[in-house]
Design a protein around this motif. Structure first.
Motif, PDB file in Angstrom:
ATOM      1  N   ASP A  62       0.862  -1.408   0.482  1.00  0.00           N
ATOM      2  CA  ASP A  62       0.390   0.090   0.029  1.00  0.00           C
ATOM      3  C   ASP A  62       0.841   1.547   0.300  1.00  0.00           C
ATOM      4  O   ASP A  62       0.732   2.266  -0.749  1.00  0.00           O
ATOM      5  CB  ASP A  62      -0.695  -0.322   0.989  1.00  0.00           C
ATOM      6  N   ARG A  63       1.779   1.086   0.744  1.00  0.00           N
ATOM      7  CA  ARG A  63       2.765   2.874   0.798  1.00  0.00           C
ATOM      8  C   ARG A  63       3.461   2.851  -0.679  1.00  0.00           C
ATOM      9  O   ARG A  63       3.062   3.510  -0.875  1.00  0.00           O
ATOM     10  CB  ARG A  63       3.819   2.306   2.411  1.00  0.00           C
ATOM     11  N   ARG A 109       2.678   1.735  -3.228  1.00  0.00           N
ATOM     12  CA  ARG A 109       1.509   2.274  -4.602  1.00  0.00           C
ATOM     13  C   ARG A 109       1.413   4.200  -4.129  1.00  0.00           C
ATOM     14  O   ARG A 109       0.992   4.109  -5.261  1.00  0.00           O
ATOM     15  CB  ARG A 109      -0.051   1.411  -4.180  1.00  0.00           C
ATOM     16  N   THR A 110       1.755   4.301  -2.990  1.00  0.00           N
ATOM     17  CA  THR A 110       1.125   5.422  -2.515  1.00  0.00           C
ATOM     18  C   THR A 110       2.079   6.234  -3.412  1.00  0.00           C
ATOM     19  O   THR A 110       1.805   8.349  -3.580  1.00  0.00           O
ATOM     20  CB  THR A 110       0.924   6.303  -1.587  1.00  0.00           C
ATOM     21  N   GLU A 111       3.759   5.315  -3.706  1.00  0.00           N
ATOM     22  CA  GLU A 111       5.035   6.599  -4.701  1.00  0.00           C
ATOM     23  C   GLU A 111       4.243   6.438  -5.804  1.00  0.00           C
ATOM     24  O   GLU A 111       5.702   5.975  -6.161  1.00  0.00           O
ATOM     25  CB  GLU A 111       5.849   6.015  -3.937  1.00  0.00           C
ATOM     26  N   ARG A 112       3.579   5.462  -6.129  1.00  0.00           N
ATOM     27  CA  ARG A 112       3.701   5.456  -7.619  1.00  0.00           C
ATOM     28  C   ARG A 112       4.175   4.433  -8.384  1.00  0.00           C
ATOM     29  O   ARG A 112       4.927   4.733  -9.585  1.00  0.00           O
ATOM     30  CB  ARG A 112       3.724   6.696  -8.084  1.00  0.00           C
ATOM     31  N   VAL A 113       4.512   3.379  -7.443  1.00  0.00           N
ATOM     32  CA  VAL A 113       5.001   2.054  -7.726  1.00  0.00           C
ATOM     33  C   VAL A 113       4.207   0.973  -8.479  1.00  0.00           C
ATOM     34  O   VAL A 113       3.288   1.113  -7.288  1.00  0.00           O
ATOM     35  CB  VAL A 113       5.640   1.826  -6.948  1.00  0.00           C
ATOM     36  N   THR A 114       4.180   0.309  -9.306  1.00  0.00           N
ATOM     37  CA  THR A 114       3.089  -0.096 -10.235  1.00  0.00           C
ATOM     38  C   THR A 114       3.937  -1.505 -10.500  1.00  0.00           C
ATOM     39  O   THR A 114       3.231  -2.608 -11.384  1.00  0.00           O
ATOM     40  CB  THR A 114       2.587   0.375 -10.944  1.00  0.00           C
ATOM     41  N   LEU A 115       4.995  -0.929 -10.324  1.00  0.00           N
ATOM     42  CA  LEU A 115       5.886  -3.164 -11.088  1.00  0.00           C
ATOM     43  C   LEU A 115       6.322  -3.612  -9.683  1.00  0.00           C
ATOM     44  O   LEU A 115       6.705  -3.153  -8.841  1.00  0.00           O
ATOM     45  CB  LEU A 115       6.880  -2.894 -11.989  1.00  0.00           C
ATOM     46  N   PHE A 116       5.864  -4.643  -9.037  1.00  0.00           N
ATOM     47  CA  PHE A 116       6.579  -5.586  -7.633  1.00  0.00           C
ATOM     48  C   PHE A 116       6.845  -6.797  -7.725  1.00  0.00           C
ATOM     49  O   PHE A 116       6.301  -7.748  -8.755  1.00  0.00           O
ATOM     50  CB  PHE A 116       4.925  -5.086  -7.045  1.00  0.00           C
ATOM     51  N   GLU A 117       8.051  -7.285  -7.633  1.00  0.00           N
ATOM     52  CA  GLU A 117       8.662  -8.539  -7.929  1.00  0.00           C
ATOM     53  C   GLU A 117       9.022  -9.403  -6.517  1.00  0.00           C
ATOM     54  O   GLU A 117       9.373  -8.091  -5.793  1.00  0.00           O
ATOM     55  CB  GLU A 117       9.966  -8.717  -8.946  1.00  0.00           C
TER      56      GLU A 117
END
Length: 311
Positions: A94-95, A97-105
């Motif tokens: 959630d945190r 995403r608030t920083e505009r991260v959209t790709l997670f690995e």
């Protein structure tokens, strides 16, 4: 936490000091690391999750060019099976995403992979990935702010599940009826029912499966006895959600007229509830007992242990 509770061989004190010195400045507001923890009552850590933000080439799935690697997720053995890992990972995502991260690995163990699939990750445990476009930006103007996510894009981020519906029959004395599967030696005795087809609703599935497997048509209106849920596991990569409906009490003649599909079942049997315990795994018997209790008490049951792929 990672050294003590995750790695098969703990790090040396020298490496721990080195990692501590490197990580501390990265956890500042201007750094690239984010972490969430749950404190134990004695002030130590019960669980933690650490993510590292890194740049990637921008594209439709990551318009700001930001990705994150979930570097560490650890729970003290004394605090496991309390949902702490889910809590810290969810807070971390959630945190980010608030920083505009959209790709997670991330890398996962076989045991932890079902949790990450529940959270939206896909792929093998060796490399699981997730793209979340909850606040994408227009490609023509990277600073123009968020635009809407298409239904197709959003659908790729949500939980995937297999749905099924079953019917619970007894004889006129209230003794449970079960079918013997020809495909599942580990779960030999089963309710009448099966997986939902596209476009079906649960009761429609229950009626169709009942006709196909036994030749019987359960009388309505539908009466729900239980809802069940199972986590993904080694035997099936998706969650499992199902409904168990009351099929009523069958006469001896109706039971004699049951016509089995030989490709699915080779025997129908009616026994007193207690007699089923010796014929099925403990978890299957717990399901049967819960459904029987729901029938007797009139209170619908709910259980979260339909995790057949994890046994």
């Amino acid at each position: 936490m990672r050294s003590e509770h995750v790695l098969s061989e703990p790090l040396s004190e020298d490496w721990i000091r080195r990692c501590t010195g490197e990580l501390a400045p990265r956890l500042t507001p201007t750094g690239d690391a984010r972490a969430f923890v749950i404190d134990a009552p004695d002030g130590s850590l019960a669980a933690c999750a650490l993510g590292l933000i890194h740049p990637v080439l921008s594209g439709p799935a990551y318009p700001r060019g930001l990705a994150a690697r979930v570097q560490v997720v650890a729970t003290h053995p004394g605090f496991r099976r309390r949902g702490f890992a889910r809590a810290v990972v969810s807070a971390l995502l959630d945190r980010l995403r608030t920083e505009r991260v959209t790709l997670f690995e991330l890398h996962a163990s076989e045991l932890s992979a079902p949790l990450y699939r529940e959270l939206g990750f896909a792929g093998s445990p060796a490399l699981m990935r997730m793209t979340r476009l909850e606040a994408p930006v227009a490609a023509s103007d990277p600073e123009s702010g968020p635009v809407s996510t298409s239904p197709e894009q959003y659908a790729e981020t949500v939980l995937k599940a297999t749905a099924f519906a079953c019917v619970y029959f007894t004889d006129e004395e209230g003794r449970p009826l079960q079918l013997h599967s020809v495909h599942s030696p580990t779960h030999p005795w089963q309710f009448v029912g099966g997986t939902m087809d596209p476009g079906e609703r649960p009761w429609q599935t229950a009626v169709r499966e009942c006709r196909e497997e036994t030749g019987l048509t359960p009388a309505g209106p539908p009466r729900l006895l239980a809802t069940v849920y199972g986590l993904p596991g080694a035997g099936w990569p998706y969650s499992t959600i199902g409904c168990v409906f009351d099929g009523g009490r069958l006469t001896a003649e109706q039971i004699r007229r049951i016509s089995l599909d030989p490709e699915e079942h080779d025997e129908v049997r009616v026994l007193a509830l207690a007699e089923w315990e010796a014929l099925m795994p403990p978890r299957d018997f717990a399901h049967l007992r819960a459904v029987d209790e729901a029938r007797r008490t009139g209170r619908a049951g709910y259980f979260e242990t339909w995790d057949r792929g994890t046994e």
